[in-house]
Design a protein around this motif. Sequence first.
Motif, PDB file in Angstrom:
ATOM      1  N   THR A   1       0.854  -1.171   0.000  1.00 22.40           N
ATOM      2  CA  THR A   1       0.000   0.000   0.000  1.00 22.40           C
ATOM      3  C   THR A   1       0.894   1.226   0.000  1.00 22.40           C
ATOM      4  OG1 THR A   1      -1.488  -1.230   1.407  1.00 22.40           O
ATOM      5  CG2 THR A   1      -1.879   1.142   1.214  1.00 22.40           C
ATOM      6  N   HIS A   2       0.490   2.243  -0.725  1.00 22.37           N
ATOM      7  CA  HIS A   2       1.219   3.513  -0.626  1.00 22.37           C
ATOM      8  C   HIS A   2       0.923   4.145   0.731  1.00 22.37           C
ATOM      9  CE1 HIS A   2       2.005   3.206  -4.911  1.00 22.37           C
ATOM     10  NE2 HIS A   2       0.719   2.971  -5.094  1.00 22.37           N
ATOM     11  N   ASP A   3       1.931   4.823   1.251  1.00 22.14           N
ATOM     12  CA  ASP A   3       1.705   5.532   2.519  1.00 22.14           C
ATOM     13  C   ASP A   3       0.636   6.600   2.324  1.00 22.14           C
ATOM     14  OD1 ASP A   3       3.650   3.994   3.603  1.00 22.14           O
ATOM     15  OD2 ASP A   3       5.189   5.563   3.665  1.00 22.14           O
ATOM     16  N   ARG A   4       0.797   7.365   1.272  1.00 23.02           N
ATOM     17  CA  ARG A   4      -0.230   8.380   0.989  1.00 23.02           C
ATOM     18  C   ARG A   4      -0.213   8.723  -0.479  1.00 23.02           C
ATOM     19  NH1 ARG A   4       3.196  10.850   4.489  1.00 23.02           N
ATOM     20  NH2 ARG A   4       1.624  10.525   6.086  1.00 23.02           N
ATOM     21  N   CYS A   5      -1.367   9.205  -0.944  1.00 14.04           N
ATOM     22  CA  CYS A   5      -1.489   9.641  -2.329  1.00 14.04           C
ATOM     23  C   CYS A   5      -2.136  11.025  -2.372  1.00 14.04           C
ATOM     24  CB  CYS A   5      -2.353   8.676  -3.143  1.00 14.04           C
ATOM     25  SG  CYS A   5      -1.605   7.040  -3.326  1.00 14.04           S
ATOM     26  N   VAL A   6      -1.652  11.822  -3.311  1.00 15.64           N
ATOM     27  CA  VAL A   6      -2.242  13.143  -3.561  1.00 15.64           C
ATOM     28  C   VAL A   6      -3.041  13.038  -4.851  1.00 15.64           C
ATOM     29  CG1 VAL A   6      -1.777  15.593  -3.941  1.00 15.64           C
ATOM     30  CG2 VAL A   6      -0.231  14.240  -2.500  1.00 15.64           C
ATOM     31  N   THR A   7      -4.346  13.287  -4.754  1.00 12.70           N
ATOM     32  CA  THR A   7      -5.187  13.143  -5.937  1.00 12.70           C
ATOM     33  C   THR A   7      -5.706  14.502  -6.400  1.00 12.70           C
ATOM     34  OG1 THR A   7      -7.193  12.907  -4.615  1.00 12.70           O
ATOM     35  CG2 THR A   7      -5.994  10.883  -5.137  1.00 12.70           C
ATOM     36  N   GLY A   8      -5.945  14.593  -7.688  1.00 13.52           N
ATOM     37  CA  GLY A   8      -6.659  15.754  -8.227  1.00 13.52           C
ATOM     38  C   GLY A   8      -5.789  16.918  -8.628  1.00 13.52           C
ATOM     39  N   ALA A   9      -4.512  16.869  -8.314  1.00  6.82           N
ATOM     40  CA  ALA A   9      -3.659  18.014  -8.632  1.00  6.82           C
ATOM     41  C   ALA A   9      -3.098  17.902 -10.041  1.00  6.82           C
ATOM     42  CB  ALA A   9      -2.513  18.106  -7.633  1.00  6.82           C
ATOM     43  N   THR A  10      -2.625  19.025 -10.552  1.00  5.18           N
ATOM     44  CA  THR A  10      -1.864  19.022 -11.794  1.00  5.18           C
ATOM     45  C   THR A  10      -0.388  19.126 -11.430  1.00  5.18           C
ATOM     46  OG1 THR A  10      -3.657  20.090 -12.974  1.00  5.18           O
ATOM     47  CG2 THR A  10      -1.462  20.242 -13.970  1.00  5.18           C
ATOM     48  N   ILE A  11       0.401  18.209 -11.994  1.00  2.00           N
ATOM     49  CA  ILE A  11       1.840  18.209 -11.702  1.00  2.00           C
ATOM     50  C   ILE A  11       2.543  19.186 -12.625  1.00  2.00           C
ATOM     51  CG2 ILE A  11       3.947  16.826 -11.640  1.00  2.00           C
ATOM     52  CD1 ILE A  11       2.244  14.359 -11.274  1.00  2.00           C
ATOM     53  N   TYR A  12       3.305  20.074 -12.035  1.00  2.00           N
ATOM     54  CA  TYR A  12       4.173  20.969 -12.812  1.00  2.00           C
ATOM     55  C   TYR A  12       5.605  20.555 -12.529  1.00  2.00           C
ATOM     56  CZ  TYR A  12       0.131  23.754 -13.930  1.00  2.00           C
ATOM     57  OH  TYR A  12      -1.089  24.156 -14.417  1.00  2.00           O
ATOM     58  N   SER A  13       6.272  20.130 -13.581  1.00  2.97           N
ATOM     59  CA  SER A  13       7.608  19.564 -13.454  1.00  2.97           C
ATOM     60  C   SER A  13       8.597  20.433 -14.231  1.00  2.97           C
ATOM     61  CB  SER A  13       7.583  18.136 -14.008  1.00  2.97           C
ATOM     62  OG  SER A  13       8.783  17.817 -14.644  1.00  2.97           O
ATOM     63  N   ALA A  14       9.867  20.325 -13.844  1.00  2.00           N
ATOM     64  CA  ALA A  14      10.912  21.079 -14.546  1.00  2.00           C
ATOM     65  C   ALA A  14      11.194  20.505 -15.918  1.00  2.00           C
ATOM     66  CB  ALA A  14      12.185  21.077 -13.711  1.00  2.00           C
ATOM     67  N   THR A  15      10.739  19.273 -16.156  1.00  4.24           N
ATOM     68  CA  THR A  15      11.164  18.583 -17.377  1.00  4.24           C
ATOM     69  C   THR A  15      10.019  18.143 -18.286  1.00  4.24           C
ATOM     70  OG1 THR A  15      11.169  16.549 -16.101  1.00  4.24           O
ATOM     71  CG2 THR A  15      13.278  17.682 -16.332  1.00  4.24           C
ATOM     72  N   GLU A  16       8.810  18.104 -17.754  1.00  2.02           N
ATOM     73  CA  GLU A  16       7.715  17.581 -18.581  1.00  2.02           C
ATOM     74  C   GLU A  16       6.566  18.577 -18.633  1.00  2.02           C
ATOM     75  OE1 GLU A  16       6.710  13.488 -17.547  1.00  2.02           O
ATOM     76  OE2 GLU A  16       8.669  13.389 -16.576  1.00  2.02           O
ATOM     77  N   ALA A  17       5.669  18.341 -19.562  1.00  6.49           N
ATOM     78  CA  ALA A  17       4.503  19.208 -19.660  1.00  6.49           C
ATOM     79  C   ALA A  17       3.594  18.989 -18.456  1.00  6.49           C
ATOM     80  CB  ALA A  17       3.750  18.901 -20.953  1.00  6.49           C
ATOM     81  N   PRO A  18       2.831  19.984 -18.082  1.00  7.20           N
ATOM     82  CA  PRO A  18       1.899  19.805 -16.958  1.00  7.20           C
ATOM     83  C   PRO A  18       0.935  18.661 -17.249  1.00  7.20           C
ATOM     84  CG  PRO A  18       2.026  22.109 -17.620  1.00  7.20           C
ATOM     85  CD  PRO A  18       2.778  21.329 -18.643  1.00  7.20           C
ATOM     86  N   ARG A  19       0.616  17.900 -16.214  1.00  2.11           N
ATOM     87  CA  ARG A  19      -0.321  16.780 -16.418  1.00  2.11           C
ATOM     88  C   ARG A  19      -1.100  16.559 -15.120  1.00  2.11           C
ATOM     89  NH1 ARG A  19       4.099  12.190 -15.157  1.00  2.11           N
ATOM     90  NH2 ARG A  19       5.440  13.683 -14.163  1.00  2.11           N
ATOM     91  N   ALA A  20      -2.354  16.204 -15.290  1.00  4.29           N
ATOM     92  CA  ALA A  20      -3.168  15.858 -14.128  1.00  4.29           C
ATOM     93  C   ALA A  20      -2.836  14.420 -13.750  1.00  4.29           C
ATOM     94  CB  ALA A  20      -4.643  15.988 -14.481  1.00  4.29           C
TER      95      ALA A  20
END
Lengths: 421, 487
Positions: free
Chosen positions: A23-42
Amino acid sequence: MSRIFAVAFATILLAASSASAATHDRCVTGATIYSATEAPRAATVCITAGRISGIFDAAAAAPDAGETIDAKGSWLTAGLTDVGTQVGLIDIEQEHDANDTEGGGDPVRAGLRADFDYNPDSAVIAVCRSGGLTSVISGHSGGLISGVAEWFDLGRGSSAELLPAQRGLLRASYGSGAGHTVGGSRGDAMLRYRELLDDVRSYAGNRTDYLQNRMRELTLSRTDLDAMIPFAVTGGTWVVDVHRQSDIEALLRLAAEKRLNFAFTGAEEAWKVAPALSAAGSFVIVSSFSNLPGSFDELGSREENAALLDKAGVKVILTTTETHNARNLRFVAGNAVRAGMPWQRALASVTLHPAMLAGLDKDYGDVSVGRVANLVVWSGDPFETSTTVQHLMVRGERLPTTSRQHDLLRRYRSMDGYQRP
Amino acid sequence: MRHLRKAALLLLLTACGGAAESGAKQAGAPAAICSNRSTGQPAIAPLLRAQSEDIILTHATIWTGTGAPLTDSWIRFSKGRITAIGSGGAPKVNTDGGGGAKIIDATGKWVTAGIIDTHSHLGVYPSPNTSGHDDGNEATGPTTPEVSSQDSVWVQDPGFERALRGGVTAMQILPGSANLVGGRGFVMKNKRGARIAEQLHFPGAPETLKMACGENPKRVYGGQGRMPSTRMGNIATVRQMWLEAADYRKRWDDYNAKLDDWCGEDDRSGEPPEAPSRDLGQETLAEVLRGHILPQIHCYQADDMLNQVQIADEMGFAIRSFHHAVEAYKIRDVLAAKQISVSTWPDWWGFKIEAYDTINEGPGLLTEAGARAVLKSDSPITNQRLGQEAGKALAAARSAGVKVDENDAIRWVTANAAWALGIDQFAGTLEVGKMADIVVWNHQPLSTYASAVWVFVDGIAELDPNAPADPWSDFEAGTNNHVRGGR
């Protein structure tokens, strides 16, 4: 492409395994990831044992997790890192028992390491977190060589626990201030650098002779000589505080001649030497707030410095150059964008590039499976004044985004109980 | 020497007879000391330039500072004053008199009143930081009410143009905080082309006085082995100073009353009353006691501020603004009741124990309590982004559930700042009749991404995106023209 594929592949593997037992300790749902290397993605980002254990398509069913953080509509980024701080070394500038920022004695203090003085209970640390910082590079100032700065995670634990394995960064200075430190011109500072480099290399090659007193007198103490070897001989990174174009050029020549690895900080006139800095592969650490001719070392200071360096292919890092308000790093990034830097490059300059500078980018600086879970959930664009930090994790542990200052707010939210004078 | 002239004018306006001492004994002079009394008017420097054409900004989002934003609206200004504000995109030529004006299309842009910085050291601690221009603290005695920051201002400070690019159209240049009384402040307009600070003087602005309490003066003078070296030394020194100033004021008030009587006599027989001797510092303090000079007091801690309030009550003057005042939120009820404004920062803290209790919600809490919060810079860097400072404080306050909005936030750097300097009848909001000190922004004015596109001072486009780039400061001539380039 291959990177994205690898992430996707790892995700599938992890997803498969989590279905059975893990099991994962915790998960963050619903956010959009903004990364230094990739396009934003939900996406859904999960964390286990302090690291990112899965990144899942937002549309997929929520992974099995001990805790789920609903971050619908929010932005998720890697935690920010300010590389130019003295966090942990100081609480109050004016009080000597609350200020360990500067070594003493000889102007060369290579043996002084940040963790000797780092106090994980400093009130500054929680304030940094309130601005979305999950780590800092912290170190001493003053002298010609100030000491070895180190990366600290802004989590719970002793300073030893918060210190990932690293070589550290040698903080040094050059220019009129360095000249003043050695009692003369900047040329005297250059002489001192050349002399100490020769001394360290002589020492490194003949350590036994030195210890048996069969060697010429050296200008450094034994602890400084030992501490200098990683930086003078084996390629460790120096962070040199320097401002004027001609001084940056002098250091580039020294670095080429002596095969040294220099990053430059302050660097107000770096934009004038951008092609050479790009060719040398140097990191350049600047503030987008610097745009005044504050001294004759920085007459060419301009707010577009970061944007111009980035455009020329230089690896740019943004810093507040502050400690108590290192929390404002996100606004330094926003102002770099205002002055022409692409948004994602500005994000890289406060997340991935600091990790690269420290040699820690395999573990830090971006949102990808396997990296340390230093993550921030924001109410919107992190660089905007109207945005606040909603959740923050250091090494996967959720930490409060509040500080002593919020406790003061609580105490004074109502004026009841305070006597009118 | 403006200060001497200014001091003389104050005497003429309020205390009379600066020339009486030497002139009274001479034949023919008595008439002069009576007639001189009514002729003194403040010499306001002529404007550097005058607005040559009417200008109308159209299709803008206008934050007037007096309420909710006006969308798709227009503002007209002429001869340095705002003449009309209207909705519906652009004025109709027939009914609104839009003809003959220069039209600037501000579609997609925001318009606010010019930013006013109540705490700046531009010109007195200019860039570059040189020993030759280190002119902000007359740190040779703990009370120097006789000096004025105006006399230290280096008009070539490149910081003025940077501030203008940050939308700052007016500011108060203050002496530093080494002294319990540091000297008069200088309230100025931010305009290009002045050859002496006097040309920048904000027309109609009252005089101000910089004071300081707490750690700073006691450190400076305690370090020299002299009083004050403690807070109690600070207070005793200031209290003694005010008692002497009250005596000075009384001597002059008595003299003026006698002079009034003497001048009112038909035959003016006998000798005119003898004028007391003049003292520039005492004149300044007496003017504070009379309510003509607005005290601006550097204090961080709540208790230090309350001690100053007690002294002001005791001596009978009103403090206009506390500066820095990071603990103002702890005494916001008192500050609201006493009508004392608070010139502060949203987040500077930790450089000394006095500044340990800053909270970002301070400006919001003060506003909620009915006190006047002002965000100021005390920095040539921060004064380029006071809108962002307001944005940060707004976000923090909202996050804590404090009911404040964008109009409150823009007032922290415009209308409230104008009040703290006593120029709110002239500037600080966009209203018909006020000075045309106006900023056009390319983003929402509290945003990190907001840059000033146009800045008008007295209706003159001091920042004009279409004007050729040439630095304001002679210091940057030839060497640094790139600073303005790259756009």
